[in-house]
Write an enzyme that holds these catalytic residues in place. Structure first.
Site, PDB file in Angstrom:
ATOM      1  N   GLU A 177      66.801  72.281  40.552  1.00 37.77           N
ATOM      2  CA  GLU A 177      66.561  70.688  40.551  1.00 37.77           C
ATOM      3  C   GLU A 177      65.133  70.419  41.157  1.00 37.77           C
ATOM      4  OE1 GLU A 177      70.825  68.738  39.938  1.00 37.77           O
ATOM      5  OE2 GLU A 177      69.919  68.910  41.879  1.00 37.77           O
ATOM      6  N   GLU A 283      73.641  72.063  34.720  1.00 32.40           N
ATOM      7  CA  GLU A 283      74.850  71.313  35.486  1.00 32.40           C
ATOM      8  C   GLU A 283      75.165  70.138  34.982  1.00 32.40           C
ATOM      9  OE1 GLU A 283      73.552  70.611  39.669  1.00 32.40           O
ATOM     10  OE2 GLU A 283      72.596  72.480  39.960  1.00 32.40           O
TER      11      GLU A 283
END
Length: 350
Positions: A177, A283
């Site tokens: 991320e 995710e």
């Protein structure tokens, strides 16, 4: 007389061979083909990040199938259609979990279950995400040249340990991320995009040095935010970084998932056309209390990812679905308080 019998025998043999050949070529669908059909599951990743698994087991957590029978978590997930496991890697975590040895132990279990593997390098001793990208303690005082070398060496070391154990991940994330880069402040994208690109390239080169077949993923959260993705990937491209796959996170609610998925499809389609990249949802999750909506969300996102041109959509991963009873305060799992999968996990079934 002998000639006549011989001809009859040959005719019988030929007819018998034709019958056997036809029978062998019949599939359960009644179609004929020369070789068995390829496994359709093998072409698309239906995944779960289960990096908490060994820690949960050490704490006494057990997992149960829908019938209430205790089973190994990976068996339960496989029976729900999961064919790929994602594992995060930390450099030197305080408790040991998610270090190289722990990752190897979990990767061996995934391999034993015939599951595929995505390795997720955080390049940190703990969580790396949009709000924190902290250097490992051992790298804290390094200059930037040394940081690039550390990224390369750490990547090579972990993947070599796996390879020595005959485990080659299909995908490797270089950073987690990384909405604003990684290894702050040196690699913060908003401050120095070139540094971030150099770090990504170091990780990429490390992956390819060990396993040239592994695809490198650069992973950004908020998969519906096209402007964020264009900023990051334009910056990486313009500064010489390399990657194979664009990874996304998606954490909508029961009320906005449909709109977010539509935006995500627009973004995924743009990533394919703008960079030629493959796209993976690394995710996803939704509150465990919204399991019915979560199932609809996942099935829709799978369909949208699969719809990308030229099979550029690679798969989707639920993040820690097995975390139940608010394990570590996390409430976006897909197992109920009794340790059984909720209906959300049915989204991965055919």
């Amino acid at each position: 007389m002998f000639k006549k019998i011989k001809n009859v025998n040959w005719l019988c043999i030929i007819l018998l061979l034709l019958v056997i050949n036809t029978a062998c070529k019949k599939t359960i669908k009644g179609e004929t083909q020369i070789y068995p059909e390829p496994d359709p599951i093998g072409t698309y990743a239906l995944g779960a990040d289960v990096s908490w698994l060994t820690e949960m087991e050490a704490a006494g957590k057990k997992f149960y199938n829908a019938a209430g029978a205790q089973e190994d978590l990976l068996k339960i997930l496989k029976d729900k259609g999961i064919n790929t496991i994602r594992l995060r890697v930390w450099v030197n975590p305080t408790a040991g979990y998610c270090n190289t040895a722990d990752v190897l132990a979990k990767a061996k279990r995934a391999k034993a279950m015939n599951m595929r593997l995505l390795i997720d390098f955080h390049y940190s001793d703990s969580w790396a995400d949009p709000g924190q990208q902290n250097k490992p303690a051992a790298w804290a005082t390094q200059d930037f040249a040394a940081l690039k070398t550390s990224v390369y060496n750490h990547t090579v070391e972990v993947l070599t340990v796996l390879k020595t154990n005959k485990i080659v991940p299909e995908w490797v994330q270089v950073g987690n991320e990384t909405n604003n880069g990684m290894l702050w402040n040196d690699g913060k994208a908003s401050t120095n995009m070139k540094n971030f690109a150099d770090l990504v390239l170091s990780g990429y080169n490390g992956v390819k040095a060990v396993n040239s077949s592994s695809k490198v993923v650069v992973h950004i959260s908020n998969g519906y935010d096209n402007s964020l993705f264009r900023w990051i990937f334009d910056g990486l491209k313009n500064n010489g970084a390399k990657w194979d796959v664009i990874g996304m996170s998606m954490y909508p609610t029961a009320t906005d998932w449909s709109a977010k998925n539509t935006q995500c499809l627009t973004n995924m389609t743009d990533m394919v056309s703008r960079y030629g990249s493959e796209v993976m949802i690394c995710e996803l999750g939704m509150p465990v209390s919204e399991a019915v909506a979560c199932k609809a969300f996942i099935k829709d996102l799978i369909a949208k990812n699969k719809s990308l041109p030229n099979n550029k959509g690679l798969g989707v991963f639920y993040w820690e679905p097995q975390s139940y009873n608010s394990w570590s305060g996390y409430k976006l799992g897909a197992f109920d308080d009794t340790g059984k999968p909720t209906v959300a996990m049915d989204a991965f079934l055919p």
